[in-house]
Design a protein around this motif. Sequence first.
Motif, mmCIF file in Angstrom:
data_model
loop_
_atom_site.group_PDB
_atom_site.id
_atom_site.type_symbol
_atom_site.label_atom_id
_atom_site.label_comp_id
_atom_site.label_asym_id
_atom_site.label_seq_id
_atom_site.Cartn_x
_atom_site.Cartn_y
_atom_site.Cartn_z
ATOM 1 N N GLY A 189 -2.586 10.415 2.681
ATOM 2 C CA GLY A 189 -3.822 10.253 3.557
ATOM 3 C C GLY A 189 -4.222 9.050 1.883
ATOM 4 O O GLY A 189 -5.112 8.416 2.054
ATOM 5 N N ALA A 190 -3.539 9.464 0.986
ATOM 6 C CA ALA A 190 -5.288 9.272 -0.262
ATOM 7 C C ALA A 190 -4.566 8.240 -0.735
ATOM 8 O O ALA A 190 -3.141 8.466 -1.320
ATOM 9 C CB ALA A 190 -5.053 9.665 -1.056
ATOM 10 N N ALA A 191 -4.994 7.112 -0.860
ATOM 11 C CA ALA A 191 -4.295 5.733 -0.918
ATOM 12 C C ALA A 191 -4.074 6.123 -3.205
ATOM 13 O O ALA A 191 -4.385 6.614 -3.678
ATOM 14 C CB ALA A 191 -5.139 4.457 -1.520
ATOM 15 N N SER A 245 0.206 5.699 -0.459
ATOM 16 C CA SER A 245 -0.796 6.573 0.626
ATOM 17 C C SER A 245 0.178 7.914 -0.052
ATOM 18 O O SER A 245 1.276 8.064 0.201
ATOM 19 C CB SER A 245 -1.168 6.721 1.169
ATOM 20 N N ASN A 286 0.471 -1.434 0.602
ATOM 21 C CA ASN A 286 -0.005 -0.247 0.056
ATOM 22 C C ASN A 286 0.894 1.143 -0.068
ATOM 23 O O ASN A 286 1.634 1.046 0.760
ATOM 24 C CB ASN A 286 -0.868 -0.098 1.255
ATOM 25 N N TYR A 336 1.211 8.344 -9.952
ATOM 26 C CA TYR A 336 0.579 9.406 -9.649
ATOM 27 C C TYR A 336 0.926 10.867 -9.262
ATOM 28 O O TYR A 336 2.919 10.337 -10.059
ATOM 29 C CB TYR A 336 0.681 8.744 -7.945
#
Length: 101
Positions: free
Chosen positions: A12-14, A9, A7, A21
Amino acid sequence: VVAEGQNVSVNGAAVPEGRPYLHKGLGVTWPGDWVAVASSLGVRVAWDRHLAVTVTAEPELRGGTWGLCGTYTDDPADDFVLPNGDIAAFTAAFGSAWKVP
């Protein structure tokens, strides 16, 4: 950027695995089994999502860094600079000095 296991992020956003990204000079990519984070500041950190981490700095940063990654001067005498500017005698003291809560 927080990476734990599979995971990742950003603020705080995955960030879905495998999906690139890019936002405000920060990029996350997935080269092979690795996850890589690059900033517009000229630093790239890649992690194999297990134990291996690589940090790459652009040549323009030569001599302008310090901390756990060193001073980027190719001079081993200044590799263990502490936050106060002194040189640590031992690697453990160097690592502990840069520890954050």
